[in-house]
Structure formats: C-alpha cells, structure tokens
Design a protein around this motif. Structure first.
Motif, mmCIF file in Angstrom:
data_model
loop_
_atom_site.group_PDB
_atom_site.id
_atom_site.type_symbol
_atom_site.label_atom_id
_atom_site.label_comp_id
_atom_site.label_asym_id
_atom_site.label_seq_id
_atom_site.Cartn_x
_atom_site.Cartn_y
_atom_site.Cartn_z
ATOM 1 N N ASN B 207 5.030 1.467 6.819
ATOM 2 C CA ASN B 207 6.392 1.359 6.304
ATOM 3 C C ASN B 207 7.345 0.822 7.349
ATOM 4 O O ASN B 207 8.363 0.244 7.037
ATOM 5 C CB ASN B 207 6.898 2.744 5.871
ATOM 6 C CG ASN B 207 6.424 3.094 4.485
ATOM 7 O OD1 ASN B 207 6.412 2.243 3.601
ATOM 8 N ND2 ASN B 207 6.030 4.328 4.297
ATOM 9 N N GLU B 208 7.013 1.076 8.616
ATOM 10 C CA GLU B 208 7.970 0.764 9.677
ATOM 11 C C GLU B 208 7.854 -0.679 10.153
ATOM 12 O O GLU B 208 8.792 -1.231 10.701
ATOM 13 C CB GLU B 208 7.752 1.724 10.854
ATOM 14 C CG GLU B 208 7.952 3.178 10.450
ATOM 15 C CD GLU B 208 7.790 4.144 11.603
ATOM 16 O OE1 GLU B 208 7.548 3.697 12.744
ATOM 17 O OE2 GLU B 208 7.919 5.356 11.369
ATOM 18 N N LEU B 241 -4.872 -0.261 -3.480
ATOM 19 C CA LEU B 241 -3.464 -0.507 -3.153
ATOM 20 C C LEU B 241 -2.540 -0.004 -4.262
ATOM 21 O O LEU B 241 -1.384 0.317 -4.016
ATOM 22 C CB LEU B 241 -3.211 -1.998 -2.892
ATOM 23 C CG LEU B 241 -3.812 -2.560 -1.604
ATOM 24 C CD1 LEU B 241 -3.433 -4.024 -1.439
ATOM 25 C CD2 LEU B 241 -3.380 -1.764 -0.370
ATOM 26 N N ARG B 246 1.407 5.583 -3.672
ATOM 27 C CA ARG B 246 1.882 6.492 -4.720
ATOM 28 C C ARG B 246 1.368 7.901 -4.466
ATOM 29 O O ARG B 246 2.100 8.883 -4.583
ATOM 30 C CB ARG B 246 1.405 6.023 -6.104
ATOM 31 C CG ARG B 246 2.184 4.838 -6.625
ATOM 32 C CD ARG B 246 1.714 4.397 -8.016
ATOM 33 N NE ARG B 246 2.233 3.082 -8.313
ATOM 34 C CZ ARG B 246 3.389 2.861 -8.967
ATOM 35 N NH1 ARG B 246 4.099 3.856 -9.421
ATOM 36 N NH2 ARG B 246 3.822 1.633 -9.161
ATOM 37 N N GLN B 251 5.734 6.489 -2.981
ATOM 38 C CA GLN B 251 6.251 5.110 -2.999
ATOM 39 C C GLN B 251 5.333 4.280 -3.887
ATOM 40 O O GLN B 251 4.164 4.619 -4.047
ATOM 41 C CB GLN B 251 6.196 4.512 -1.591
ATOM 42 C CG GLN B 251 7.171 5.081 -0.597
ATOM 43 C CD GLN B 251 6.870 4.518 0.790
ATOM 44 O OE1 GLN B 251 6.103 5.087 1.545
ATOM 45 N NE2 GLN B 251 7.474 3.384 1.123
ATOM 46 N N LYS B 252 5.858 3.172 -4.409
ATOM 47 C CA LYS B 252 5.009 2.310 -5.238
ATOM 48 C C LYS B 252 4.000 1.581 -4.375
ATOM 49 O O LYS B 252 2.884 1.304 -4.773
ATOM 50 C CB LYS B 252 5.870 1.324 -6.022
ATOM 51 C CG LYS B 252 6.771 2.065 -7.019
ATOM 52 C CD LYS B 252 7.751 1.140 -7.690
ATOM 53 C CE LYS B 252 9.019 1.854 -8.105
ATOM 54 N NZ LYS B 252 8.819 3.051 -8.905
ATOM 55 N N ILE B 253 4.423 1.225 -3.181
ATOM 56 C CA ILE B 253 3.546 0.614 -2.183
ATOM 57 C C ILE B 253 4.238 0.781 -0.833
ATOM 58 O O ILE B 253 5.450 0.996 -0.789
ATOM 59 C CB ILE B 253 3.288 -0.887 -2.509
ATOM 60 C CG1 ILE B 253 2.167 -1.434 -1.635
ATOM 61 C CG2 ILE B 253 4.555 -1.727 -2.365
ATOM 62 C CD1 ILE B 253 1.515 -2.667 -2.155
ATOM 63 N N THR B 254 3.480 0.662 0.260
ATOM 64 C CA THR B 254 4.144 0.729 1.565
ATOM 65 C C THR B 254 4.948 -0.559 1.771
ATOM 66 O O THR B 254 4.678 -1.569 1.124
ATOM 67 C CB THR B 254 3.113 0.859 2.704
ATOM 68 O OG1 THR B 254 2.098 -0.136 2.532
ATOM 69 C CG2 THR B 254 2.470 2.232 2.712
ATOM 70 N N THR B 255 5.928 -0.520 2.661
ATOM 71 C CA THR B 255 6.757 -1.704 2.898
ATOM 72 C C THR B 255 5.909 -2.910 3.283
ATOM 73 O O THR B 255 6.110 -4.008 2.783
ATOM 74 C CB THR B 255 7.770 -1.419 4.025
ATOM 75 O OG1 THR B 255 8.488 -0.245 3.691
ATOM 76 C CG2 THR B 255 8.737 -2.575 4.200
ATOM 77 N N TYR B 256 4.961 -2.683 4.199
ATOM 78 C CA TYR B 256 4.097 -3.780 4.649
ATOM 79 C C TYR B 256 2.633 -3.456 4.373
ATOM 80 O O TYR B 256 2.168 -2.356 4.694
ATOM 81 C CB TYR B 256 4.279 -4.018 6.153
ATOM 82 C CG TYR B 256 5.705 -4.323 6.530
ATOM 83 C CD1 TYR B 256 6.287 -5.541 6.184
ATOM 84 C CD2 TYR B 256 6.486 -3.387 7.209
ATOM 85 C CE1 TYR B 256 7.609 -5.825 6.506
ATOM 86 C CE2 TYR B 256 7.807 -3.659 7.540
ATOM 87 C CZ TYR B 256 8.361 -4.878 7.183
ATOM 88 O OH TYR B 256 9.658 -5.150 7.497
ATOM 89 N N THR B 257 1.938 -4.403 3.762
ATOM 90 C CA THR B 257 0.493 -4.296 3.577
ATOM 91 C C THR B 257 -0.075 -5.601 4.109
ATOM 92 O O THR B 257 0.044 -6.643 3.466
ATOM 93 C CB THR B 257 0.143 -4.135 2.088
ATOM 94 O OG1 THR B 257 0.840 -2.990 1.584
ATOM 95 C CG2 THR B 257 -1.359 -3.955 1.886
#
Lengths: 107, 425
Positions: B207-208, B241, B246, B251-257
C-alpha cells in the motif's frame, strides 16, 4: 465506468478534468472495475518519488482481475489511488512513501 | 514466558483497544467480500489451485526457474535459512552495498536476515512504516500485515523524539526520514506475494509503495521468497488478486500490485527458499503450505485479538503461527496450539480453506509428549475407563480439585464432573 470511478475514489484516487501543472504524468492501459485499479506498463522512480501522479488512460475497462490477466504479457503495475498506510494507530494517511495524490485523466 | 502469561500482561495494558481495532478490520473484510457475489466459489478455486501447487511443488519450482531465467532474472535455490542469508551477503558484497532497504517480507524475518546482515556490518533499513516502527523499538512485527498494530501513536511519537502524536504528522515525518535512507541505499530486498511459474514473474503487493521505491532507486533487486508462494499460471493470479486485499484489510486491492519480470537497467535476483517446506509437504501439516499470508486468521481470532501477536513469540503469530511455530521448535512453542478455543473462526475466513480446527487438534497431539496425557486421552475415549476417571474425580474433594486445576479455575468455575461421555449421552 461509474462503478470503476466509485471504486477508484474509495481508494483515495481522483478524477482529473485537466492535468494540473507539477503533476508527473504516466500512461495507463486499462482499468479494472471490481478493484478500482489501473494497469500501467511504465515503471520508473519518478512515479514513486513524485508527490502528485496523473495517469492518462483510455476509457477501456475489464470487469475483474481474472479478465485483466488475459491482457497481461509483460511486467507492469496495478495502481489503485495514492500511496497510503494505516500503520500509526490504524489511522489512514495518504502519502506513505509514494504520491500524496493520484488522479486519472481520461483520453 | 508462555502464551497465557504474556497474554494477560498484554490484555491489561492494551487488550481492549487492540481487540477493537482488529475487529473493525474484520468487519471491513466482511463488507468487502460481500461485494463479490461468488466469494465461496473463489475460495474453492483458490483452495484447489493451492492443493495442486503442493502436489506439484518440485515441478513448479523447475518450471518457474526456467522461465524466470528466460526473463533475465538470476535464480538461486536455498535449502536452509543459512544458505539464504549467505547468498544475500555474497550479492551485497559484490555490489559493495553497505546499506540495503527492505520492504516487508515475513520470509526474511523467518530467516533472521536483519541480525545476520548486522553481524556482517551491513545496515538493513525496514521501509514499511509499521515495520520501521517495530525495528526502531527493537521489536519484531506483532501481526504479519499490520506489524505495529500493538503500538500507540504516543509510542511512535516517543521513538521519533516528537511531542506531536498526530498520526498524519508522524507518518509524514517517517516518510521524510525514510526518504533519506532510500536515496542513500545500494540495494533493495523485497519479498513476493506470488510467483508465476508459467511466466517467471514475481508479484509484490504493498500500500505504501516502499517496495517499488526501493526497487526503482537501486541497481540490485533481491527477491526472497518461500517456494510455497508459487502459482501455476498467470490466470490463477487473477483469482488471488481478487481475494487477497479484501480478505486482509477490506480493501478492494492494495495500492500497488507490481508484476516483476524482465529487469531494465538493473540486476534482479530471486532466491527460492525451502527452509523446511519440502519436509512439511510430506507431513500431516502439509495444508499449512496453502497459506497466502493474508492475515485474516490472526485478525479474526478471539485469542489473538486479546493477547496480541508477541505472546506467540514466533514471527508468524495467531492460528497459522500456532501451526508453523511448533514445527520449527516443538519444545519452545508447545503451548501455542492450546492458545485457541477451537471456535473455528480462522477456518471460516481462510481464503484457501486450510482446515484449521483439525490441524490445531493434530498439532496439540504432535506437541504432547507427556505419556500420562496420552494414556488419559486414549482412555477417555472408552466408556469404561471414562466412568472410572469420572468416579475418581467426583470422589476427590472440591478444594483439592480446584488446587489441581488452579490455572483453569482462576477464571472459570470448575464444572460438575459428568458421569457419562458426551458422545454416549
């Protein structure tokens, strides 16, 4: 598209009508409705060092990550809103390491 | 100190707040999975894929290695944690790297990499904010996704010598301090959430953005990853994913994948780590290899929420940790499978359907060396011996019984001793 925007905004992302000065611009390929994320094939340090990131992308969407996988051939990154963390007492803060703001500009 | 003693201490200091914060996350998770209409089908698919991976682990390692090499990635196989640490040391020495930025990786914690590199005069900076907080406090993460969930904002302010304990202020202060470290580092170490065998890709979710910042700023990117993170094909990745974020934080997805393949202008190395996994595959606890480290079993566990992660003393706490820790050190962690009410909540939320209740009972048997306990367990399953036990216990004066079961009767009244087995009622 409405659902994509809703999910993108839930993740802290913005919708841009113009690209403001000072925003770093990258190109997105398509959006994933269920996740509120954008598939990006660029990958460089400026995307993460900049404080404001704009993603220019077409109005092209897939329903979910399973459909997205059909379109992926090489490396890249899914981005969903600005960098964030809740590590200090579970309090959501934008701008953990990467951009404080992240917006989409539809082309 | 055993789990229950540490748990009592933690609960008195921080328990109710910790419990509330984690329960909020569990509720967010419930909301997030309801947005997907076929969640249960996804769980079934995910579970089947993971079962396939366990059965074909060796072949998938081979396939992944071949395809990752085609991408221009260097691949190593480390049988033990010592081998893993030595490979990393060699790579860092080649690059003359004195400082390395690391994004959160439970595997490097499992291998005690930080301590090893410190002994070899290499500075490791944990860059996940939560993990940096615990690193500065001289602790280990207490939760695998929320490493500093046991700390308060005042405690974070204290380690930064700040009087302002506003979370936004503290987060941005940490960002500034860590930015300096990023810009002066010589290599980046990350973990990986998934490895894609048919493509040779490694997938990292944060996320960061700390993993991505470290990778894009450095000439050397080392990925340390357990062989249990393999998936057969990129198609399978889509399913995981949809579920991971979730189930972890709602969250629906992490900020970065990030999907890492062919490196550009840098060297990328993947170290595939066994460290007991192949052996576990052949044991009665092989189903623990299905785990994707989403942390939902920790977050939902009524014991974990009240005891905190440090009471487990192992780097992976909670229900999954109670299965993994005794396999590493049976004597040291024999109390963990008993730090559990067998409520089954972990099993309900597990995205890959690890049969926790069954496995935790098996783990209780595995750690119980005591002969008397084993005889007692056996005899209690026969009507005749049960009757005998029941008679002896009923004839024993209550105060004496209470003394014998003093840990139990500290918080609960001793029940009346039944005359018949529950099953024969």
């Amino acid at each position: 598209m409405e659902e994509f925007i809703k999910n993108w905004e839930t993740a802290g992302g913005e919708i841009l009508t113009t690209i403001p000065k000072g925003w770093y611009v990258i190109e997105g390929k398509f959006g994933i409705i269920e996740s509120g994320a954008v598939w990006v094939e660029e990958y460089n340090k400026e995307m993460f060092l900049s404080e404001k990131l704009a993603i220019k992308m077409p109005k092209k969407f897939v329903n979910n990550m399973e459909e997205a996988m059909e379109l992926i051939e090489n490396s890249g990154i899914f981005i969903s809103g600005p960098s964030k963390t809740a590590d200090v007492e579970s309090f959501l803060v934008y701008g953990a390491h990467g951009p404080f703001k992240c917006g989409i500009y539809f082309i | 100190m055993k789990h229950y003693k540490l748990a009592i201490k933690f609960y008195k200091e921080k328990g109710p707040r910790h419990d509330k914060n984690l329960w909020n996350i569990r509720q967010k998770r419930d909301k997030a999975i309801k947005e997907i209409d076929k969640w249960e089908q996804l769980r079934t698919k995910a579970s089947e894929i993971k079962e396939y991976v366990i059965e074909h682990l060796e072949e998938l390692i081979e396939e992944f290695t071949k395809n990752a090499k085609k991408q221009g990635i260097e691949v190593y196989y480390a049988k033990t944690k010592q081998e893993h640490n030595e490979i990393i040391l060699k790579l860092l020495k080649e690059k003359k790297a004195k400082k390395v930025v690391k994004s959160k990786s439970m595997l490097t914690e499992e291998c005690d990499l930080n301590e090893f590199l410190k002994e070899n005069k290499i500075e490791v900076i944990d860059t996940d904010l939560g993990e940096r907080i615990v690193q500065l406090r001289g602790e280990k993460p207490s939760h695998i996704v929320l490493p500093a969930i046991h700390t308060t904002k005042e405690e974070v302010a204290k380690i930064l010598n700040e009087t302002n304990s506003d979370p936004t202020y503290l987060t941005h202060k940490m960002r500034k301090l860590l930015r300096e470290e990023f810009l002066t580092s010589k290599a980046a170490i990350t973990g990986a959430n998934f490895l894609i065998a048919d493509k040779g890709f490694a997938v990292v979710c944060t996320n960061e953005g700390n993993a991505d910042l470290g990778v894009t700023l450095n000439k050397l990117h080392i990925i340390s990853v357990g062989i249990d993170k393999l998936l057969p094909s990129i198609k399978d990745l889509g399913i995981f994913l949809r579920m991971l974020a979730r189930n972890a934080t709602g969250q629906k997805i992490t900020t970065y994948t990030t999907i890492f393949g062919k490196p550009t202008n840098q060297k990328r190395v993947i170290i595939l780590v066994d460290n007991g996994r192949i052996k576990r595959k052949k044991s009665e606890f092989k189903e623990t290899l299905k785990c994707i480290r989403c942390s939902a079993c920790l977050t939902t566990c009524p014991v974990f929420r009240r005891s905190g992660g440090h009471a487990y003393r192992y780097i992976i706490p909670g229900p999954i940790g109670s299965l993994l820790a005794p396999l590493v050190d049976k004597e040291e962690y024999k109390d963990l499978p008993f730090a559990c009410t067998l409520c089954g909540s972990c099993e309900m939320v597990c995205p890959v359907k690890i049969p926790f209740s069954k496995q935790l009972i098996n783990m209780r048997k595995y750690v119980t060396k005591n002969k008397i306990m084993k005889i007692a367990e056996k005899s209690i399953h026969s009507d005749k011996t049960f009757k005998l036990f029941s008679l002896i216990l009923r004839l024993t004066p209550k105060p004496l019984l209470q003394k014998a079961f003093k840990e139990w009767s500290k918080y609960k009244k001793l029940p009346n001793i039944p005359q018949k087995r529950f099953i024969s009622l």
